[in-house]
Design a protein around this motif. Structure first.
Motif, PDB file in Angstrom:
ATOM      1  N   TYR A  98      34.454  58.349  35.792  1.00  0.00           N
ATOM      2  CA  TYR A  98      35.417  57.442  35.152  1.00  0.00           C
ATOM      3  C   TYR A  98      35.344  56.052  35.787  1.00  0.00           C
ATOM      4  CZ  TYR A  98      40.020  55.336  34.352  1.00  0.00           C
ATOM      5  OH  TYR A  98      41.040  54.467  34.058  1.00  0.00           O
ATOM      6  N   ARG A  99      35.332  56.009  37.102  1.00  0.00           N
ATOM      7  CA  ARG A  99      35.297  54.719  37.796  1.00  0.00           C
ATOM      8  C   ARG A  99      34.011  53.954  37.475  1.00  0.00           C
ATOM      9  NH1 ARG A  99      36.836  54.913  44.011  1.00  0.00           N
ATOM     10  NH2 ARG A  99      36.973  52.675  43.564  1.00  0.00           N
ATOM     11  N   LEU A 100      32.899  54.662  37.369  1.00  0.00           N
ATOM     12  CA  LEU A 100      31.630  53.993  37.077  1.00  0.00           C
ATOM     13  C   LEU A 100      31.581  53.448  35.653  1.00  0.00           C
ATOM     14  CD1 LEU A 100      29.180  56.352  38.970  1.00  0.00           C
ATOM     15  CD2 LEU A 100      29.537  53.911  39.430  1.00  0.00           C
ATOM     16  N   HIS A 101      32.419  53.991  34.770  1.00  0.00           N
ATOM     17  CA  HIS A 101      32.517  53.438  33.422  1.00  0.00           C
ATOM     18  C   HIS A 101      33.367  52.167  33.416  1.00  0.00           C
ATOM     19  CE1 HIS A 101      30.462  56.257  30.825  1.00  0.00           C
ATOM     20  NE2 HIS A 101      31.041  57.281  31.421  1.00  0.00           N
ATOM     21  N   ILE A 102      34.471  52.180  34.146  1.00  0.00           N
ATOM     22  CA  ILE A 102      35.449  51.114  33.986  1.00  0.00           C
ATOM     23  C   ILE A 102      35.324  49.974  34.998  1.00  0.00           C
ATOM     24  CG2 ILE A 102      37.265  52.208  35.402  1.00  0.00           C
ATOM     25  CD1 ILE A 102      39.275  51.217  33.303  1.00  0.00           C
ATOM     26  N   GLU A 103      34.988  50.270  36.251  1.00  0.00           N
ATOM     27  CA  GLU A 103      35.069  49.224  37.272  1.00  0.00           C
ATOM     28  C   GLU A 103      33.907  48.227  37.250  1.00  0.00           C
ATOM     29  OE1 GLU A 103      37.409  49.822  40.934  1.00  0.00           O
ATOM     30  OE2 GLU A 103      36.819  51.930  40.685  1.00  0.00           O
ATOM     31  N   PRO A 104      32.666  48.639  37.040  1.00  0.00           N
ATOM     32  CA  PRO A 104      31.616  47.619  36.904  1.00  0.00           C
ATOM     33  C   PRO A 104      31.884  46.688  35.719  1.00  0.00           C
ATOM     34  CG  PRO A 104      30.646  49.745  37.406  1.00  0.00           C
ATOM     35  CD  PRO A 104      32.084  49.998  37.095  1.00  0.00           C
ATOM     36  N   TRP A 105      32.325  47.271  34.604  1.00  0.00           N
ATOM     37  CA  TRP A 105      32.694  46.447  33.444  1.00  0.00           C
ATOM     38  C   TRP A 105      33.779  45.447  33.831  1.00  0.00           C
ATOM     39  CZ3 TRP A 105      37.704  46.412  31.588  1.00  0.00           C
ATOM     40  CH2 TRP A 105      37.916  45.593  30.463  1.00  0.00           C
ATOM     41  N   ALA A 106      34.807  45.906  34.559  1.00  0.00           N
ATOM     42  CA  ALA A 106      35.908  45.030  34.952  1.00  0.00           C
ATOM     43  C   ALA A 106      35.425  43.898  35.855  1.00  0.00           C
ATOM     44  CB  ALA A 106      36.995  45.838  35.655  1.00  0.00           C
ATOM     45  N   ALA A 107      34.543  44.209  36.785  1.00  0.00           N
ATOM     46  CA  ALA A 107      34.016  43.168  37.673  1.00  0.00           C
ATOM     47  C   ALA A 107      33.228  42.133  36.882  1.00  0.00           C
ATOM     48  CB  ALA A 107      33.140  43.794  38.757  1.00  0.00           C
ATOM     49  N   GLY A 108      32.431  42.588  35.914  1.00  0.00           N
ATOM     50  CA  GLY A 108      31.678  41.662  35.077  1.00  0.00           C
ATOM     51  C   GLY A 108      32.594  40.773  34.257  1.00  0.00           C
ATOM     52  N   ARG A 109      33.626  41.358  33.686  1.00  0.00           N
ATOM     53  CA  ARG A 109      34.601  40.586  32.909  1.00  0.00           C
ATOM     54  C   ARG A 109      35.324  39.579  33.795  1.00  0.00           C
ATOM     55  NH1 ARG A 109      36.321  39.534  27.996  1.00  0.00           N
ATOM     56  NH2 ARG A 109      38.458  40.323  28.296  1.00  0.00           N
ATOM     57  N   ALA A 110      35.663  39.998  35.001  1.00  0.00           N
ATOM     58  CA  ALA A 110      36.343  39.090  35.925  1.00  0.00           C
ATOM     59  C   ALA A 110      35.463  37.886  36.230  1.00  0.00           C
ATOM     60  CB  ALA A 110      36.717  39.829  37.212  1.00  0.00           C
ATOM     61  N   ALA A 111      34.171  38.112  36.404  1.00  0.00           N
ATOM     62  CA  ALA A 111      33.245  37.010  36.689  1.00  0.00           C
ATOM     63  C   ALA A 111      33.175  36.025  35.528  1.00  0.00           C
ATOM     64  CB  ALA A 111      31.859  37.558  36.995  1.00  0.00           C
ATOM     65  N   GLU A 112      33.353  36.520  34.311  1.00  0.00           N
ATOM     66  CA  GLU A 112      33.262  35.679  33.125  1.00  0.00           C
ATOM     67  C   GLU A 112      34.497  34.815  32.910  1.00  0.00           C
ATOM     68  OE1 GLU A 112      30.512  38.371  30.090  1.00  0.00           O
ATOM     69  OE2 GLU A 112      32.696  38.593  30.080  1.00  0.00           O
ATOM     70  N   ARG A 113      35.672  35.317  33.312  1.00  0.00           N
ATOM     71  CA  ARG A 113      36.890  34.693  32.821  1.00  0.00           C
ATOM     72  C   ARG A 113      37.868  34.202  33.892  1.00  0.00           C
ATOM     73  NH1 ARG A 113      41.362  37.750  32.231  1.00  0.00           N
ATOM     74  NH2 ARG A 113      41.851  36.857  30.186  1.00  0.00           N
ATOM     75  N   THR A 114      37.579  34.378  35.168  1.00  0.00           N
ATOM     76  CA  THR A 114      38.555  34.019  36.190  1.00  0.00           C
ATOM     77  C   THR A 114      38.630  32.511  36.385  1.00  0.00           C
ATOM     78  OG1 THR A 114      36.840  34.478  37.842  1.00  0.00           O
ATOM     79  CG2 THR A 114      38.514  36.153  37.519  1.00  0.00           C
ATOM     80  N   SER A 115      39.854  32.064  36.661  1.00  0.00           N
ATOM     81  CA  SER A 115      40.109  30.651  36.943  1.00  0.00           C
ATOM     82  C   SER A 115      39.936  30.386  38.430  1.00  0.00           C
ATOM     83  CB  SER A 115      41.540  30.297  36.537  1.00  0.00           C
ATOM     84  OG  SER A 115      42.475  31.018  37.350  1.00  0.00           O
ATOM     85  N   ALA A 116      40.004  29.121  38.807  1.00  0.00           N
ATOM     86  CA  ALA A 116      39.912  28.761  40.221  1.00  0.00           C
ATOM     87  C   ALA A 116      41.048  29.404  41.015  1.00  0.00           C
ATOM     88  CB  ALA A 116      39.946  27.242  40.364  1.00  0.00           C
ATOM     89  N   GLU A 117      42.228  29.461  40.413  1.00  0.00           N
ATOM     90  CA  GLU A 117      43.373  30.089  41.074  1.00  0.00           C
ATOM     91  C   GLU A 117      43.138  31.581  41.277  1.00  0.00           C
ATOM     92  OE1 GLU A 117      48.153  30.887  40.259  1.00  0.00           O
ATOM     93  OE2 GLU A 117      47.064  29.392  39.069  1.00  0.00           O
ATOM     94  N   ASP A 118      42.558  32.229  40.262  1.00  0.00           N
ATOM     95  CA  ASP A 118      42.249  33.661  40.371  1.00  0.00           C
ATOM     96  C   ASP A 118      41.245  33.921  41.493  1.00  0.00           C
ATOM     97  OD1 ASP A 118      43.874  34.308  38.196  1.00  0.00           O
ATOM     98  OD2 ASP A 118      42.240  34.087  36.755  1.00  0.00           O
ATOM     99  N   LEU A 119      40.264  33.053  41.604  1.00  0.00           N
ATOM    100  CA  LEU A 119      39.241  33.219  42.636  1.00  0.00           C
ATOM    101  C   LEU A 119      39.833  33.087  44.030  1.00  0.00           C
ATOM    102  CD1 LEU A 119      36.273  31.250  41.026  1.00  0.00           C
ATOM    103  CD2 LEU A 119      36.597  33.728  41.128  1.00  0.00           C
ATOM    104  N   VAL A 120      40.823  32.215  44.172  1.00  0.00           N
ATOM    105  CA  VAL A 120      41.513  32.081  45.452  1.00  0.00           C
ATOM    106  C   VAL A 120      42.254  33.376  45.769  1.00  0.00           C
ATOM    107  CG1 VAL A 120      43.386  30.902  46.666  1.00  0.00           C
ATOM    108  CG2 VAL A 120      41.716  29.571  45.369  1.00  0.00           C
TER     109      VAL A 120
END
Length: 231
Positions: A98-120
């Motif tokens: 389950y984790r291998l289905h959801i967490e890599p996808w989530a990390a990829g999505r986070a890389a695409e859409r995070t703001s400067a504040e989110d990165l902090v």
């Protein structure tokens, strides 16, 4: 099955000399379960605990309800609470699938859409815990377990899918995985892997972020699988 109220009373008498609150009972019982001092299948009788500890039922009921939400105890009709079993090998493998289905996808999505504040926020969480636990017990690893849960939850939050985030949260996976085993350099390796995920997300590289998270989850699974070889 055995009753555990005598052992719990001994632990609670070590708490600060003030009114015992539900948080005290919760953290104490949780620690005993995590360290297997209170074994799976042990019955936790509210009336017996109330008499033994000399406190009202309210903090005991509140703490047991929280532990039930964590999946650490199970409420049985007309029988009260008992400590839940640890993950079976099949449950362990299902959880990591389950984790291998959801967490890599989530990390990829986070890389695409995070703001400067989110990165902090992500960097701050990574830096919030850098110490290596000294002892192979839950009291020593509690802060690491908290950081681990917050880090993975934040990545899912930054992915922007609240349904996925809540689904993951309901597994309480970090709590149950730490219950299986902690020690042997797990914290050092996990922190190094978290840093790789953060680096990729901050670069805005979804493929690298997904790969870093996948590598972390696979490494975590490999570190814990030997637990079942000892059975």
């Amino acid at each position: 099955m055995t009753d555990a109220h005598v052992g719990l009373a001994g632990q609670l008498t070590r708490l600060p000399q003030r009114q015992v609150l539900s948080d005290d009972v919760y953290e104490t019982v949780k620690g005993l379960i995590m360290d297997s001092v209170v074994a799976p299948g042990t019955r936790l009788n509210i009336d017996a605990l109330t008499r033994e500890l000399g406190i009202s039922q309210t903090p005991i009921r509140e703490s047991l309800a929280r532990l039930e939400s964590d999946g650490l105890v199970i409420k049985e009709p007309l029988r009260g609470y008992r400590v839940s079993s640890t993950l079976t090998r099949a449950e362990f493998e299902d959880l990591f699938e389950y984790r291998l289905h959801i967490e890599p996808w989530a990390a990829g999505r986070a890389a695409e859409r995070t703001s400067a504040e989110d990165l902090v926020r992500l960097k701050d969480e990574m830096l919030s815990y850098t110490e290596v636990p000294e002892r192979p017990d839950y009291d020593s690893y509690k802060a690491m377990a908290g950081h681990d849960q917050r880090f993975h939850d934040l990545v899912l939050e930054l992915a922007g899918n609240e349904t996925a985030r809540q689904s993951f949260a309901r597994t309480h996976c970090h709590l149950h995985l730490f219950r299986l085993y902690y020690g042997g350099g797990i914290a050092t390796q996990a922190l190094r892997e978290h840093k790789a995920v953060v680096t990729a997300v901050r670069k805005g590289d979804p493929e690298q972020a997904a790969a870093a998270m996948r590598s972390h989850i696979e490494a975590s699974r490999a570190r814990l699988r030997p637990v079942f070889d000892q059975e």
